[in-house]
Write a protein that holds these residues in place. Structure first.
Motif, PDB file in Angstrom:
ATOM      1  N   ARG A  55       0.821  -1.223   0.000  1.00 11.15           N
ATOM      2  CA  ARG A  55       0.000   0.000   0.000  1.00 11.15           C
ATOM      3  C   ARG A  55       0.857   1.277   0.000  1.00 11.15           C
ATOM      4  NH1 ARG A  55      -1.146   2.872   4.519  1.00 11.15           N
ATOM      5  NH2 ARG A  55      -0.326   2.170   6.517  1.00 11.15           N
ATOM      6  N   LEU A  56       0.194   2.392  -0.269  1.00 14.88           N
ATOM      7  CA  LEU A  56       0.889   3.680  -0.306  1.00 14.88           C
ATOM      8  C   LEU A  56       0.828   4.350   1.060  1.00 14.88           C
ATOM      9  CD1 LEU A  56      -0.153   5.408  -3.628  1.00 14.88           C
ATOM     10  CD2 LEU A  56       1.720   3.847  -3.150  1.00 14.88           C
ATOM     11  N   TYR A  57       1.911   4.989   1.445  1.00 15.44           N
ATOM     12  CA  TYR A  57       1.953   5.744   2.702  1.00 15.44           C
ATOM     13  C   TYR A  57       1.994   7.228   2.376  1.00 15.44           C
ATOM     14  CZ  TYR A  57       2.980   1.240   4.694  1.00 15.44           C
ATOM     15  OH  TYR A  57       2.881  -0.072   5.061  1.00 15.44           O
ATOM     16  N   SER A  68       4.077   6.187 -10.516  1.00  9.99           N
ATOM     17  CA  SER A  68       3.336   5.065 -11.117  1.00  9.99           C
ATOM     18  C   SER A  68       2.430   4.421 -10.074  1.00  9.99           C
ATOM     19  CB  SER A  68       4.300   4.005 -11.667  1.00  9.99           C
ATOM     20  OG  SER A  68       5.165   4.573 -12.599  1.00  9.99           O
ATOM     21  N   ALA A  69       2.928   4.302  -8.855  1.00  8.04           N
ATOM     22  CA  ALA A  69       2.129   3.667  -7.804  1.00  8.04           C
ATOM     23  C   ALA A  69       0.891   4.515  -7.500  1.00  8.04           C
ATOM     24  CB  ALA A  69       2.979   3.494  -6.546  1.00  8.04           C
ATOM     25  N   LEU A  70       1.041   5.835  -7.547  1.00  9.53           N
ATOM     26  CA  LEU A  70      -0.111   6.718  -7.298  1.00  9.53           C
ATOM     27  C   LEU A  70      -1.142   6.552  -8.425  1.00  9.53           C
ATOM     28  CD1 LEU A  70      -1.027   9.103  -5.325  1.00  9.53           C
ATOM     29  CD2 LEU A  70      -0.393  10.586  -7.216  1.00  9.53           C
ATOM     30  N   SER A  78       5.477  12.377 -14.790  1.00 11.32           N
ATOM     31  CA  SER A  78       6.783  12.595 -15.392  1.00 11.32           C
ATOM     32  C   SER A  78       7.838  12.872 -14.329  1.00 11.32           C
ATOM     33  CB  SER A  78       6.659  13.758 -16.382  1.00 11.32           C
ATOM     34  OG  SER A  78       7.748  14.587 -16.335  1.00 11.32           O
ATOM     35  N   ARG A  79       9.052  12.454 -14.647  1.00  9.28           N
ATOM     36  CA  ARG A  79      10.193  12.749 -13.762  1.00  9.28           C
ATOM     37  C   ARG A  79      10.594  14.186 -14.022  1.00  9.28           C
ATOM     38  NH1 ARG A  79      14.330   7.684 -14.685  1.00  9.28           N
ATOM     39  NH2 ARG A  79      12.915   6.025 -14.049  1.00  9.28           N
ATOM     40  N   GLU A  80       9.738  15.058 -13.665  1.00  9.03           N
ATOM     41  CA  GLU A  80       9.973  16.451 -14.027  1.00  9.03           C
ATOM     42  C   GLU A  80      11.080  17.058 -13.175  1.00  9.03           C
ATOM     43  OE1 GLU A  80       6.921  19.972 -13.783  1.00  9.03           O
ATOM     44  OE2 GLU A  80       6.927  18.905 -15.665  1.00  9.03           O
ATOM     45  N   ASN A  89      12.811   8.355  -0.231  1.00 10.77           N
ATOM     46  CA  ASN A  89      12.367   7.904  -1.558  1.00 10.77           C
ATOM     47  C   ASN A  89      11.895   6.441  -1.414  1.00 10.77           C
ATOM     48  OD1 ASN A  89      12.832   6.325  -4.084  1.00 10.77           O
ATOM     49  ND2 ASN A  89      13.288   8.337  -4.911  1.00 10.77           N
ATOM     50  N   PRO A  90      10.589   6.167  -1.669  1.00 15.19           N
ATOM     51  CA  PRO A  90      10.050   4.834  -1.355  1.00 15.19           C
ATOM     52  C   PRO A  90      10.733   3.692  -2.119  1.00 15.19           C
ATOM     53  CG  PRO A  90       8.280   6.324  -2.035  1.00 15.19           C
ATOM     54  CD  PRO A  90       9.564   7.076  -2.170  1.00 15.19           C
ATOM     55  N   PHE A  91      11.114   3.945  -3.384  1.00 18.12           N
ATOM     56  CA  PHE A  91      11.792   2.876  -4.130  1.00 18.12           C
ATOM     57  C   PHE A  91      13.126   2.552  -3.470  1.00 18.12           C
ATOM     58  CE2 PHE A  91      14.906   1.732  -7.462  1.00 18.12           C
ATOM     59  CZ  PHE A  91      14.372   0.509  -7.829  1.00 18.12           C
ATOM     60  N   PHE A 130      11.164  -5.706 -12.157  1.00 13.89           N
ATOM     61  CA  PHE A 130      10.464  -5.237 -10.964  1.00 13.89           C
ATOM     62  C   PHE A 130      10.161  -3.744 -11.075  1.00 13.89           C
ATOM     63  CE2 PHE A 130      11.119  -3.054  -6.851  1.00 13.89           C
ATOM     64  CZ  PHE A 130       9.960  -3.463  -6.210  1.00 13.89           C
ATOM     65  N   HIS A 131      11.080  -3.007 -11.675  1.00 11.65           N
ATOM     66  CA  HIS A 131      10.911  -1.556 -11.779  1.00 11.65           C
ATOM     67  C   HIS A 131      11.769  -1.028 -12.919  1.00 11.65           C
ATOM     68  CE1 HIS A 131      11.123   2.712 -10.530  1.00 11.65           C
ATOM     69  NE2 HIS A 131       9.946   2.467 -10.027  1.00 11.65           N
ATOM     70  N   ASP A 132      11.374   0.136 -13.468  1.00 14.68           N
ATOM     71  CA  ASP A 132      12.160   0.761 -14.543  1.00 14.68           C
ATOM     72  C   ASP A 132      13.615   0.970 -14.137  1.00 14.68           C
ATOM     73  OD1 ASP A 132       9.883   0.887 -15.958  1.00 14.68           O
ATOM     74  OD2 ASP A 132       9.649   3.060 -15.900  1.00 14.68           O
TER      75      ASP A 132
HETATM   76  N1  LIG Z   1       3.777   6.343  -0.866  1.00 14.20           N
HETATM   77  C1  LIG Z   1       4.372   5.140  -0.956  1.00 14.20           C
HETATM   78  N2  LIG Z   1       4.389   4.306   0.106  1.00 14.20           N
HETATM   79  C2  LIG Z   1       4.989   3.099   0.009  1.00 14.20           C
HETATM   80  N3  LIG Z   1       5.565   2.612  -1.087  1.00 14.20           N
HETATM   81  C3  LIG Z   1       5.549   3.387  -2.172  1.00 14.20           C
HETATM   82  C4  LIG Z   1       4.971   4.684  -2.161  1.00 14.20           C
HETATM   83  N4  LIG Z   1       5.113   5.224  -3.375  1.00 14.20           N
HETATM   84  C5  LIG Z   1       5.778   4.311  -4.113  1.00 14.20           C
HETATM   85  N5  LIG Z   1       6.035   3.202  -3.396  1.00 14.20           N
HETATM   86  C6  LIG Z   1       6.776   2.033  -3.899  1.00 14.20           C
HETATM   87  O1  LIG Z   1       8.036   2.520  -4.309  1.00 14.20           O
HETATM   88  C7  LIG Z   1       8.415   1.940  -5.554  1.00 14.20           C
HETATM   89  C8  LIG Z   1       8.658   3.039  -6.560  1.00 14.20           C
HETATM   90  O2  LIG Z   1       7.426   3.685  -6.884  1.00 14.20           O
HETATM   91  P1  LIG Z   1       7.044   4.073  -8.377  1.00 14.20           P
HETATM   92  O3  LIG Z   1       7.423   2.999  -9.310  1.00 14.20           O
HETATM   93  O4  LIG Z   1       5.623   4.487  -8.370  1.00 14.20           O
HETATM   94  O5  LIG Z   1       7.986   5.322  -8.602  1.00 14.20           O
HETATM   95  P2  LIG Z   1       8.013   6.310  -9.844  1.00 14.20           P
HETATM   96  O6  LIG Z   1       7.917   7.688  -9.304  1.00 14.20           O
HETATM   97  O7  LIG Z   1       6.985   5.903 -10.824  1.00 14.20           O
HETATM   98  O8  LIG Z   1       9.466   6.081 -10.413  1.00 14.20           O
HETATM   99  P3  LIG Z   1       9.984   6.204 -11.937  1.00 14.20           P
HETATM  100  O9  LIG Z   1      10.042   7.665 -12.262  1.00 14.20           O
HETATM  101  O10 LIG Z   1      11.351   5.602 -11.900  1.00 14.20           O
HETATM  102  O11 LIG Z   1       9.021   5.448 -12.784  1.00 14.20           O
HETATM  103  C9  LIG Z   1       7.306   0.974  -5.938  1.00 14.20           C
HETATM  104  O12 LIG Z   1       7.696  -0.322  -5.562  1.00 14.20           O
HETATM  105  C10 LIG Z   1       6.126   1.456  -5.130  1.00 14.20           C
HETATM  106  O13 LIG Z   1       5.248   0.406  -4.806  1.00 14.20           O
END
Ligand SMILES: Nc1ncnc2c1ncn2[C@@H]1O[C@H](COP(=O)(O)OP(=O)(O)OP(=O)(O)O)[C@@H](O)[C@H]1O
Ligand SMILES: [Mg+2]
Length: 448
Positions: free
Chosen positions: A8-10, A46-48, A200-202, A272-274, A382-384
């Motif tokens: 989940r998101l925090y 992306s998670a949002l 976007s990674r603005e 940074n969550p990632f 798993f991730h970009d």
């Molecule tokens: N608010 C949050 N709380 C907990 N985990 C989070 C939160 N936001 C993101 N995550 C987790 O952190 C990781 C990175 O998030 P995400 O892929 O959405 O980043 P992003 O901003 O889209 O990065 P990118 O620009 O590289 O695509 C994911 O595994 C996601 O589940």
């Protein structure tokens, strides 16, 4: 036992509420709006978007979601085709009566140039039926006809009582023709219940902040200029309180037992969550966080973690995790990174001249560190950020070899398709590795 990060998101309630209010505005006014989600890599864009999309399932909305791929920027309309194809397939999965309604609406709406939309979204033919062929045109005229067809299509999907939500993730990598199409939609003179949500990674103007890779600013700026209404959603780093809750949930421990560890993780990752997730996994790999079966709980060695002197650069940490993998696994991951976020298992087998069992065996260590996972007939990163790091594992010459090989195989498959031949198992599949593969150095990843 494997460490599972909470899904989940925090600390994102306010940002989600902002996206929801953008949706409410479109639903109530019948006008289009743009919602712009910005923030550094790994911050949770992306998670949002994903969480927002899930919330929309409870509401009357048509949702189409696509993602631009940084290594396929030269494929026009790829992200938008993915988005609309997904929406059409979802509609086709509805009960027969509903599909018939959609067929009627779509076929009536598409207009003179509808076939151009079908060319981009093959599944659309099943809704639109047979359409008149479009005479070939070129240059601005061709683009104008295509924009008209797509505008009509969006009109068919978007209604006041059921707005169309179009999500485009990673706008900084969007191809130029797609950007023009989005601008065209946002400039629509007639009311269009469309919510365009982009991420976007603005780059931010804040001093001291790292400027993300990519060149995002002009892309968003162009859309902002066209949109009549813009909702800004800038994602900030998690504070120490949110990181503590996240770590406590991941380790299934009480917050008060984790203050020192959580403060250290927050300081290292800047919230940074990632990065938080990668850092936790690295410490588990390094056995500085261990699960003890005797009391069925996680234990950590704070002094050991401090002594270890982990990097505070997320890119280095991801790369270090991949560099510990066996040479063959690294090479395969590098090849997969060239093919995109997902790689078709059959295509990978054909490129490397091996069968699926051998392929899975090579990827076991990458699975073990959560770098990739299998999604039906394909493997996904798993991730970009992991894909980006994997891309850097190959030399330019090795990458070229992968592109060439994949291109030839796909061209051959396309020719077979044209001739209506069954495209069976890829050629030359065996359990022998091609000569250019590295010899196996280690059978599996060591967790030391
Ligand atoms: N608010 C949050 N709380 C907990 N985990 C989070 C939160 N936001 C993101 N995550 C987790 O952190 C990781 C990175 O998030 P995400 O892929 O959405 O980043 P992003 O901003 O889209 O990065 P990118 O620009 O590289 O695509 C994911 O595994 C996601 O589940
Ligand atoms: Mg993302």
């Amino acid at each position: 036992m494997e460490l599972e990060l909470p899904g989940r998101l925090y600390a994102r309630d306010a940002e989600l509420a902002r996206l929801q209010s953008a949706f409410d505005y479109v639903a109530m006014s019948g006008n289009h709006a743009l919602a712009v989600v910005t923030g550094t890599s790994g911050i949770g864009k992306s998670a949002l978007l994903e969480t927002f999309l899930q919330g929309l399932r409870q509401r009357p909305a048509c949702c189409a979601a696509g993602k631009a791929d940084q290594f396929r920027r030269d494929v026009p309309y790829a992200a938008l085709a993915e988005a609309f194809q997904g929406l059409v397939l979802e509609i086709l999965g509805q009960p027969d009566a509903a599909v018939r309604d959609w067929q009627q609406q779509v076929s009536q709406a598409l207009g003179l140039y509808g076939q151009l939309a079908v060319n981009m979204i093959p599944a659309l033919e099943l809704l639109a039926g047979r359409l008149p062929p479009v005479a070939a045109s070129a240059g601005p005229e061709a683009q104008e006809h295509f924009h008209m067809a797509m505008h009509n299509l969006v009109n068919a999907f978007a209604r006041c009582d059921r707005p169309l939500v179009l999500l485009v993730d990673d706008l900084q990598w969007l191809d130029a023709p797609s950007l023009s199409l989005l601008e065209h939609l946002l400039a629509s003179p007639s009311p269009l219940p469309l919510l365009l949500v982009t991420s976007s990674r603005e780059a931010t103007a804040e001093p001291g902040r790292q400027v993300p890779t990519g060149t995002p600013e002009p892309t968003h700026a162009r859309l902002r200029r066209k949109a009549a209404r813009v909702y800004e959603v800038a994602l900030a780093e998690l504070d120490v309180n949110a990181v503590t809750t996240l770590v406590a949930d991941a380790l299934r421990a009480r917050r008060r037992d984790l203050q020192g560890l959580a403060a250290l993780i927050h300081a290292k990752t800047l919230g940074n969550p990632f990065f938080v997730g990668q850092f936790l996994k690295t410490m588990v790999d390094d056995r500085l966080i261990v699960h003890r079966p005797d009391d069925a709980s996680w234990h950590y060695d704070l002094e050991g973690i401090r002594r270890r002197g982990y990097t505070d650069n997320v890119a280095d940490m991801v790369l270090q995790r991949l560099e510990r993998l066996p040479a063959r696994t690294r090479t395969l991951l590098g090849g997969m990174a060239c093919l995109g976020r997902h790689s078709d298992i059959a295509l990978l087998c054909a490129i490397y001249g091996i069968d699926a069992r051998a392929l899975h065996a090579v990827l076991v260590p990458a699975h073990a560190i959560d770098a990739v996972h299998q999604e039906e007939q394909r493997y996904a990163f798993f991730h970009d950020r992991v894909q980006e790091a994997a891309h850097g594992l190959l030399s330019p010459a090795e990458r070229k070899r992968i592109y060439l090989s994949a291109g030839r195989l796909l061209a051959r498959a396309a020719q077979a398709d044209d001739r209506d031949e069954p495209c069976s198992t890829p050629p030359n599949c065996s359990r022998r590795w091609p000569s250019w593969w590295p010899t196996p150095a280690r059978p599996s990843m060591s967790r030391g």
